[in-house]
Design a protein around this motif. Sequence first.
Motif, PDB file in Angstrom:
ATOM      1  N   MET A 104       0.798  -1.228   0.000  1.00 19.98           N
ATOM      2  CA  MET A 104       0.000   0.000   0.000  1.00 19.98           C
ATOM      3  C   MET A 104       0.831   1.279   0.000  1.00 19.98           C
ATOM      4  O   MET A 104       0.311   2.346  -0.310  1.00 19.98           O
ATOM      5  CB  MET A 104      -0.921   0.017   1.215  1.00 19.98           C
ATOM      6  CG  MET A 104      -2.119  -0.885   1.065  1.00 19.98           C
ATOM      7  SD  MET A 104      -3.233  -0.754   2.451  1.00 19.98           S
ATOM      8  CE  MET A 104      -3.602   0.984   2.478  1.00 19.98           C
ATOM      9  N   VAL A 105       2.098   1.195   0.335  1.00 17.62           N
ATOM     10  CA  VAL A 105       2.925   2.401   0.455  1.00 17.62           C
ATOM     11  C   VAL A 105       2.956   3.217  -0.846  1.00 17.62           C
ATOM     12  O   VAL A 105       2.777   4.440  -0.797  1.00 17.62           O
ATOM     13  CB  VAL A 105       4.335   2.058   0.969  1.00 17.62           C
ATOM     14  CG1 VAL A 105       5.258   3.251   0.881  1.00 17.62           C
ATOM     15  CG2 VAL A 105       4.261   1.544   2.398  1.00 17.62           C
ATOM     16  N   PRO A 106       3.159   2.614  -2.024  1.00 12.25           N
ATOM     17  CA  PRO A 106       3.139   3.444  -3.243  1.00 12.25           C
ATOM     18  C   PRO A 106       1.801   4.151  -3.463  1.00 12.25           C
ATOM     19  O   PRO A 106       1.772   5.314  -3.886  1.00 12.25           O
ATOM     20  CB  PRO A 106       3.414   2.449  -4.367  1.00 12.25           C
ATOM     21  CG  PRO A 106       4.151   1.336  -3.706  1.00 12.25           C
ATOM     22  CD  PRO A 106       3.578   1.247  -2.324  1.00 12.25           C
ATOM     23  N   TYR A 107       0.678   3.477  -3.156  1.00 11.05           N
ATOM     24  CA  TYR A 107      -0.623   4.127  -3.281  1.00 11.05           C
ATOM     25  C   TYR A 107      -0.733   5.300  -2.313  1.00 11.05           C
ATOM     26  O   TYR A 107      -1.239   6.366  -2.672  1.00 11.05           O
ATOM     27  CB  TYR A 107      -1.754   3.125  -3.016  1.00 11.05           C
ATOM     28  CG  TYR A 107      -3.093   3.801  -2.945  1.00 11.05           C
ATOM     29  CD1 TYR A 107      -3.776   4.121  -4.109  1.00 11.05           C
ATOM     30  CD2 TYR A 107      -3.657   4.161  -1.731  1.00 11.05           C
ATOM     31  CE1 TYR A 107      -4.995   4.775  -4.062  1.00 11.05           C
ATOM     32  CE2 TYR A 107      -4.871   4.808  -1.669  1.00 11.05           C
ATOM     33  CZ  TYR A 107      -5.539   5.116  -2.842  1.00 11.05           C
ATOM     34  OH  TYR A 107      -6.731   5.774  -2.779  1.00 11.05           O
ATOM     35  N   LEU A 108      -0.277   5.101  -1.085  1.00  5.33           N
ATOM     36  CA  LEU A 108      -0.335   6.175  -0.100  1.00  5.33           C
ATOM     37  C   LEU A 108       0.535   7.357  -0.525  1.00  5.33           C
ATOM     38  O   LEU A 108       0.152   8.512  -0.336  1.00  5.33           O
ATOM     39  CB  LEU A 108       0.088   5.664   1.277  1.00  5.33           C
ATOM     40  CG  LEU A 108      -0.864   4.669   1.942  1.00  5.33           C
ATOM     41  CD1 LEU A 108      -0.233   4.084   3.193  1.00  5.33           C
ATOM     42  CD2 LEU A 108      -2.194   5.311   2.253  1.00  5.33           C
ATOM     43  N   MET A 109       1.690   7.077  -1.108  1.00  2.00           N
ATOM     44  CA  MET A 109       2.565   8.158  -1.584  1.00  2.00           C
ATOM     45  C   MET A 109       1.887   8.957  -2.691  1.00  2.00           C
ATOM     46  O   MET A 109       1.935  10.183  -2.701  1.00  2.00           O
ATOM     47  CB  MET A 109       3.890   7.585  -2.076  1.00  2.00           C
ATOM     48  CG  MET A 109       4.784   7.106  -0.995  1.00  2.00           C
ATOM     49  SD  MET A 109       6.317   6.463  -1.706  1.00  2.00           S
ATOM     50  CE  MET A 109       7.282   6.243  -0.233  1.00  2.00           C
TER      51      MET A 109
END
Length: 127
Positions: A45-50
């Motif tokens: 999920m980190v790339p989506y959150l970024m």
Amino acid sequence: MNQSMFKLADIVLYIIPILLLYIFSKSINNHFKKQEIRIKLADLMVPYLMMGIQILSIQTFNMSIFPYYLIILFSLGMIIAIFLAYKKGEIIYSRFFKTYWRFVFIFSLFTYYSLVGVNILNKLLIF
């Protein structure tokens, strides 16, 4: 209809991370566990959150806070490396990257939902 009203895209942007964590967490974790890969949904999920942080910061402040976000993340990496070197006497890369990536997720989620809150307040105050 007023520009400041909530659009469907805004609402989707606000709730997608929670839905992903709630609905797909167990199935994604089981999928990677069967393949003997230690990846969790939070890691994915980190790339989506970024991307969401970039979009929400521009919507909210009319400027990007992403460079500041990255500076904090890089500083966090240095702090974790120094802490691990001091505590363990050495830096084990696998432990460092696992610890760092989990902190990145927590900080990204916190930043994302802080921006969601400010964005909602901004829209309500303008309306």
